[in-house]
Design an enzyme around this catalytic site. Structure first.
Site, mmCIF file in Angstrom:
data_model
loop_
_atom_site.group_PDB
_atom_site.id
_atom_site.type_symbol
_atom_site.label_atom_id
_atom_site.label_comp_id
_atom_site.label_asym_id
_atom_site.label_seq_id
_atom_site.Cartn_x
_atom_site.Cartn_y
_atom_site.Cartn_z
ATOM 1 N N ASP A 49 -8.951 11.568 -10.046
ATOM 2 C CA ASP A 49 -8.617 11.134 -8.683
ATOM 3 C C ASP A 49 -9.846 10.632 -7.928
ATOM 4 O O ASP A 49 -10.916 11.242 -7.998
ATOM 5 C CB ASP A 49 -7.997 12.326 -7.935
ATOM 6 C CG ASP A 49 -7.504 11.935 -6.557
ATOM 7 O OD1 ASP A 49 -6.620 11.059 -6.484
ATOM 8 O OD2 ASP A 49 -8.004 12.479 -5.556
ATOM 9 N N TYR A 54 -14.549 7.967 -0.590
ATOM 10 C CA TYR A 54 -15.438 9.001 -1.116
ATOM 11 C C TYR A 54 -16.834 8.420 -1.331
ATOM 12 O O TYR A 54 -17.031 7.550 -2.182
ATOM 13 C CB TYR A 54 -14.896 9.584 -2.436
ATOM 14 C CG TYR A 54 -13.587 10.336 -2.303
ATOM 15 C CD1 TYR A 54 -13.041 10.643 -1.061
ATOM 16 C CD2 TYR A 54 -12.884 10.738 -3.429
ATOM 17 C CE1 TYR A 54 -11.838 11.334 -0.950
ATOM 18 C CE2 TYR A 54 -11.680 11.440 -3.326
ATOM 19 C CZ TYR A 54 -11.165 11.720 -2.071
ATOM 20 O OH TYR A 54 -9.974 12.398 -1.973
ATOM 21 N N SER A 155 -0.652 10.179 1.248
ATOM 22 C CA SER A 155 -1.428 11.426 1.298
ATOM 23 C C SER A 155 -1.441 11.928 2.731
ATOM 24 O O SER A 155 -1.902 11.211 3.632
ATOM 25 C CB SER A 155 -2.858 11.195 0.792
ATOM 26 O OG SER A 155 -3.590 12.393 0.860
ATOM 27 N N TRP A 210 -4.252 18.797 -3.522
ATOM 28 C CA TRP A 210 -5.718 18.861 -3.388
ATOM 29 C C TRP A 210 -6.202 20.189 -2.811
ATOM 30 O O TRP A 210 -5.442 20.926 -2.196
ATOM 31 C CB TRP A 210 -6.259 17.695 -2.580
ATOM 32 C CG TRP A 210 -5.793 17.441 -1.180
ATOM 33 C CD1 TRP A 210 -4.745 16.631 -0.818
ATOM 34 C CD2 TRP A 210 -6.376 17.907 0.063
ATOM 35 N NE1 TRP A 210 -4.656 16.582 0.560
ATOM 36 C CE2 TRP A 210 -5.633 17.342 1.126
ATOM 37 C CE3 TRP A 210 -7.463 18.737 0.372
ATOM 38 C CZ2 TRP A 210 -5.930 17.596 2.475
ATOM 39 C CZ3 TRP A 210 -7.765 18.988 1.711
ATOM 40 C CH2 TRP A 210 -6.993 18.413 2.741
ATOM 41 N N PRO A 212 -7.185 23.146 -4.275
ATOM 42 C CA PRO A 212 -6.520 24.387 -4.685
ATOM 43 C C PRO A 212 -7.352 25.634 -4.359
ATOM 44 O O PRO A 212 -6.815 26.719 -4.257
ATOM 45 C CB PRO A 212 -6.362 24.220 -6.204
ATOM 46 C CG PRO A 212 -7.407 23.217 -6.591
ATOM 47 C CD PRO A 212 -7.510 22.276 -5.423
ATOM 48 N N ARG A 231 -20.665 23.666 -0.878
ATOM 49 C CA ARG A 231 -20.130 22.552 -0.083
ATOM 50 C C ARG A 231 -20.363 22.756 1.418
ATOM 51 O O ARG A 231 -20.749 21.825 2.124
ATOM 52 C CB ARG A 231 -18.640 22.388 -0.388
ATOM 53 C CG ARG A 231 -18.011 21.233 0.333
ATOM 54 C CD ARG A 231 -16.568 21.044 -0.074
ATOM 55 N NE ARG A 231 -16.429 20.561 -1.443
ATOM 56 C CZ ARG A 231 -15.272 20.270 -2.015
ATOM 57 N NH1 ARG A 231 -14.153 20.387 -1.344
ATOM 58 N NH2 ARG A 231 -15.225 19.849 -3.275
ATOM 59 N N GLN A 297 -18.355 25.574 -13.408
ATOM 60 C CA GLN A 297 -17.190 25.779 -12.522
ATOM 61 C C GLN A 297 -15.945 25.160 -13.155
ATOM 62 O O GLN A 297 -14.878 25.765 -13.183
ATOM 63 C CB GLN A 297 -17.424 25.120 -11.161
ATOM 64 C CG GLN A 297 -18.518 25.758 -10.327
ATOM 65 C CD GLN A 297 -18.760 24.979 -9.036
ATOM 66 O OE1 GLN A 297 -18.224 23.886 -8.835
ATOM 67 N NE2 GLN A 297 -19.565 25.540 -8.163
#
Ligand code: NDP
Length: 322
Positions: A49, A54, A155, A210, A212, A231, A297
């Site tokens: 995705d 982005y 979205s 998106w 999760p 983040r 991860q």
């Protein structure tokens, strides 16, 4: 890996997929992206995705390079882009939104950055209150008719907006949307489960969900503060730190996350596996888009597939009560 139909379409998407928001170009370079894609493809993931917005298009460039150098056959995976926010730092009025002009040009630009001849999925990244939905449906239909887009979707549109898009498409014999890309996780359930409820049955709406892990909050790693390099610590994402951790809302969510810790412990699984596996239990989820800034991860999150059977009715009830 198991595969699910993307809503009522014939497209089989892997239950877990992989996205690049925040990570690609900021935390993940082309070399690491290539390793991550290799891991994903080996695990059976077939959907990647992305979006014009982005890292202002740079994320698509990293993805395009990585996919190209892996040299896998184009018919073995799907890529997406999303249009709305634009890819320029200071976009002009024609470089954002869902007008026929921007949808068309953004599609061409995304294909170039991703180094592909068509997009498997193309999303309207948000609803555009200043463009008639009819114009957006026409623009998407045209791209589908030209073979540049295979499935289009939305979205974070409201159920009402999605319904309008379907009804306009049906009454004008145009290509309707196939899927929505909404947020869905243990902390953010309302829209997916309630507002969209009737759309799954009525239109066969597919979903590519998106965050999760709620941007990492559900791993529990923010319970003792903000880890370096995470983040919420990144420059440019102060708004996220505030909403995830510092605001009243964030604090309230962290309290709930702390109550999940003993459940994961009892099941002897990681918090991330618990959160991701829980998403997979919902049959209206077509695919869960994973995010990762490190290979480890991703490897850990892929193990979520194995723990789904552990989340039985009793565990689900406990999670619901939290
Ligand atoms: P998650 O909620 O799963 O968050 C992923 C982040 O959590 C990682 O980048 C990492 O961040 C942290 N993390 C992940 N796994 C672990 C782990 N095992 N242990 C510790 N930390 C972990 O998903 P995203 O928010 O990234 O969303 C996934 C994808 O969904 C995006 O890439 C994008 O494609 C799509 N998306 C779409 C949106 C839309 O509006 N349509 C909006 C947002 C996302 P770190 O290491 O930096 O802390």
């Amino acid at each position: 890996m198991h595969y699910r139909n993307l809503g009522r379409s014939g497209l089989k998407v892997s239950e877990l997929s992989f996205g690049s928001w925040v990570t690609f170009n900021k935390q993940v370079d082309a070399q690491l992206a290539e390793k991550m894609f290799g891991t994903c493809l080996d695990a059976g993931i077939n959907f990647f995705d992305n979006a014009e917005g982005y890292e202002r298009g740079q994320s698509e460039i990293v993805m395009g390079k990585a996919l190209k150098s892996l040299g896998r056959s184009r018919d073995s995976y799907c890529v997406s882009s999303k249009v709305f926010f634009g890819s320029n730092e200071n976009p002009l009025p024609t470089q954002i939104g869902l007008s026929k002009k921007h949808i068309t040009e953004a599609c061409h630009q995304a294909m170039e950055r991703l180094q592909v001849d068509y997009l498997d999925m193309y999303f309207c990244h948000r609803a555009d209150k200043e463009t008639p939905i009819s114009e957006t449906v026409w623009a998407m239909h045209n791209l589908v008719a030209q073979g540049k887009v295979l499935y289009w979707g939305t979205s974070e549109w409201t159920a009402e907006e999605i319904t309008e898009a379907y009804e306009f498409a049906f009454s004008n014999n145009l290509t309707p949307p196939t899927m929505e890309q909404p947020q869905y996780n243990l902390l953010d359930r309302d829209r997916f489960e309630n507002e969209y409820g009737p759309l799954y049955e009525e239109y066969g709406l597919g979903t590519t969900i998106w965050s999760p892990l709620a941007s990492g909050a559900l791993t529990g790693k923010y319970l003792d503060g903000i880890p370096e390099g995470s983040r919420a610590s990144l420059s440019g994402y102060e708004w996220l730190k505030k909403s995830m951790v510092e605001s009243d809302r964030g604090q309230n969510r962290m309290k709930r996350v702390s109550k999940l810790v003993p459940i994961a412990k009892k099941l002897e699984i990681s918090m991330s596996n618990l959160a991701i596996a829980w998403c997979l239990l919902n049959k209206n989820v077509s695919t869960v888009i994973l995010g990762a800034s490190k290979l480890e991860q991703l490897e850990e999150n892929l193990k979520s597939l194995e723990v789904v059977p552990l989340i039985n009715d009793a565990v689900q009830k406990e999670l619901d009560s939290i």
